[in-house]
Scaffold this active site. Structure first.
Site, PDB file in Angstrom:
ATOM      1  N   TYR A 153       0.851  -1.194   0.000  1.00 17.58           N
ATOM      2  CA  TYR A 153       0.000   0.000   0.000  1.00 17.58           C
ATOM      3  C   TYR A 153       0.880   1.235   0.000  1.00 17.58           C
ATOM      4  O   TYR A 153       1.829   1.332   0.786  1.00 17.58           O
ATOM      5  CB  TYR A 153      -0.880  -0.014   1.258  1.00 17.58           C
ATOM      6  N   ASP A 160       9.155   2.745   0.377  1.00 14.95           N
ATOM      7  CA  ASP A 160       8.081   3.406   1.108  1.00 14.95           C
ATOM      8  C   ASP A 160       8.225   2.984   2.567  1.00 14.95           C
ATOM      9  O   ASP A 160       7.799   1.901   2.962  1.00 14.95           O
ATOM     10  CB  ASP A 160       6.727   2.990   0.532  1.00 14.95           C
ATOM     11  N   LYS A 195       3.706   8.626   9.408  1.00 16.40           N
ATOM     12  CA  LYS A 195       3.418   7.992  10.703  1.00 16.40           C
ATOM     13  C   LYS A 195       4.337   8.460  11.839  1.00 16.40           C
ATOM     14  O   LYS A 195       4.101   9.524  12.394  1.00 16.40           O
ATOM     15  CB  LYS A 195       3.390   6.474  10.521  1.00 16.40           C
TER      16      LYS A 195
HETATM   17  C1  LIG Z   1       0.085   4.276   6.077  1.00 19.36           C
HETATM   18  C2  LIG Z   1       0.862   4.084   4.845  1.00 19.36           C
HETATM   19  C3  LIG Z   1       0.759   4.970   3.755  1.00 19.36           C
HETATM   20  C4  LIG Z   1      -0.260   6.076   3.718  1.00 19.36           C
HETATM   21  O1  LIG Z   1      -0.055   7.022   4.704  1.00 19.36           O
HETATM   22  P1  LIG Z   1      -1.290   7.982   5.153  1.00 19.36           P
HETATM   23  O2  LIG Z   1      -0.670   8.915   6.127  1.00 19.36           O
HETATM   24  O3  LIG Z   1      -2.330   7.071   5.726  1.00 19.36           O
HETATM   25  O4  LIG Z   1      -1.764   8.650   3.920  1.00 19.36           O
HETATM   26  C5  LIG Z   1       1.601   4.793   2.682  1.00 19.36           C
HETATM   27  N1  LIG Z   1       2.489   3.794   2.654  1.00 19.36           N
HETATM   28  C6  LIG Z   1       2.626   2.914   3.673  1.00 19.36           C
HETATM   29  C7  LIG Z   1       3.648   1.849   3.600  1.00 19.36           C
HETATM   30  C8  LIG Z   1       1.798   3.023   4.789  1.00 19.36           C
HETATM   31  O5  LIG Z   1       1.893   2.121   5.772  1.00 19.36           O
END
Ligand SMILES: *Cc1c(COP(=O)(O)O)cnc(C)c1O
Length: 432
Positions: free
Chosen positions: A149, A244, A272
């Site tokens: 994701y 990511d 995060k």
């Molecule tokens: C949570 C997450 C996102 C998206 O971040 P948001 O702050 O929810 O938009 C993107 N990549 C990874 C790996 C994530 O865990």
């Protein structure tokens, strides 16, 4: 502590009302408990390793607001730093010295990052990094992995894991084919598939983006050599490698998965933890690439609230707390105890299960063997997981409400919390 008759009347009333006000009653889909059944609980306050719902029940929390609460919720030092920052105002929309402080901390910590740009969410960071990858290479195609994701931007909503998987939507309506036609996908941990995509599209692939440890299809670590292999292939084809690390940054290790595995990508996205519980994202990497970002270069990207002083403050204080010696050793120790304990109990109770952890990130699937990719993860018994989840909730343990989400511990979790969690797990597993 074991209390299987918790009362959640107020939660139910509030959630019922919310469903008339907001789609599904929530501001983000997984929160609605669709994949585990039952009603979500409505939170009233959070502190340390615990959350309290509006009916006054206390839960040991392993979601940690999906990762940011690595120091424990509402850490007193973060709260008091925020109080002080608040006195100076909530948003400047102009340069602020706190941005330099957090930028330096991020640059010092994350091996690939020489320059950084702050945004407001992980989604935004991933959108921006994709534009930059394309601009820098002059190529349009990008490879992502099934089950990874990268936020909810159109071009990433292809085989995108948890939230999307949970709803059973392989894609989302409203995403034009023309937008995702340049998004190529491969199974995670499958270097041959990546090589084949490069061979079929030479000189067309801008880069490869991945979660260096997957958390959004459940917890799936990279096989030995996978990250190194991606580094080699991308070099060979003149493409960029992007980690990511929105979830793994400052969680797998202070320097993220790239420090832990010793593989340095060209660009990295963060979010995060670096916001310490306030909305933040960031992307950064090699100086020559980052200097293409406006206004240093032509690649446009902007944000009214980006670099927000409150978010910078919470991030700075959180990273300072994480720098204390022993942080990651402690996270590893308690999380291993939790993860090993869950697997042991599952096996004693006759359930096929697998899982693991790295530092304060863990996962657990109701399937035998080992999970290497999203296909494997999908073999998990999600009905059983739903019952397990409900049983744990009734015993005061809050787990992510989906089989396809990683779990998180915080330095606020104690040995006793873990033992109580395992005692609850034993009761629930023996009755599944
Ligand atoms: C949570 C997450 C996102 C998206 O971040 P948001 O702050 O929810 O938009 C993107 N990549 C990874 C790996 C994530 O865990």
């Amino acid at each position: 502590m074991v209390n299987t008759t918790i009362k959640t009347t107020k939660s139910q009333e509030i959630f019922a009302a919310a469903q008339n006000l907001m789609p599904g009653g929530v501001s983000s889909p997984v929160r609605a408990f669709k994949s585990v059944g039952g009603q979500p609980i409505v939170f009233d306050r959070v502190q340390g390793a615990y959350i309290w719902d509006v009916d006054g029940n206390r839960y040991i929390d392993y979601v940690g607001t999906w990762g940011p609460a690595i120091c424990g919720h509402a850490h007193p030092e973060v709260i008091s730093a925020l109080h002080a920052a608040l006195e100076k105002g909530t948003s400047f929309g102009a340069p602020c010295a706190l941005e330099n402080v957090l930028a330096e901390m991020v640059i010092d910590a994350i091996p690939s990052i020489e320059m950084v740009r702050f945004v407001n969410s992980g989604t935004e960071a991933c959108m921006a990094v994709l534009r930059l990858m394309r601009a820098f290479t002059g190529r349009e195609k990008v490879i992502k992995f099934e089950g990874c994701y990268h936020g909810h931007a159109d071009m990433f909503l292809v085989k995108a894991g948890s939230g999307v998987a949970t709803l059973g939507l392989p894609d989302s309506p409203g995403v034009p084919k023309s937008v995702t036609s340049n998004t190529l996908t491969a199974p995670y941990n499958d270097l041959e598939a990546v090589k084949a995509l490069f061979a079929e599209n030479p000189n067309e692939i801008a880069g490869v983006i991945l979660e260096p440890v997957v958390g959004n299809a459940g917890f799936i670590p990279p096989d030995a050599g996978f990250l190194e292999g991606l580094r080699e292939i991308t070099h060979e084809y003149g493409a960029l490698l992007v980690f990511d690390e929105v979830m793994t940054g400052f969680r797998i290790a202070y320097g993220g998965a790239q420090e832990k595995f010793g593989v340095t990508p060209d660009l990295t996205t963060l979010g995060k933890i670096i916001g310490g519980g306030l909305p933040v994202g960031a992307y950064g990497g090699r100086r020559d690439i980052m200097e293409m970002v406006a206004p240093a270069g032509p690649v446009y990207q902007a944000g009214t609230l980006s670099g927000n002083p409150l978010a910078m403050t919470a991030g700075i204080k959180t990273l300072e707390l994480l720098q204390k010696p022993g942080t990651y050793e402690y996270l590893d120790k308690i999380t291993k105890k939790l993860s090993d304990g869950l697997l042991q109990i599952a096996s004693e109770c006759g359930h096929e299960a697998c899982g693991g952890q790295i530092s304060g990130m863990f996962g657990f699937f109701f399937t035998g063997g080992k999970v290497h990719n999203y296909e494997d993860a999908k073999k998990s018994d999600t009905v059983k997981f739903g019952r397990f989840h409900r049983g744990m909730l009734e015993r005061g343990v809050y787990l992510a409400p989906s089989q396809f989400e990683a779990g998180f511990t915080a330095i606020a979790h104690t040995d006793e919390d873990i033992e109580q969690t395992l005692a609850a797990a034993r009761e629930v597993m023996s009755s599944l």
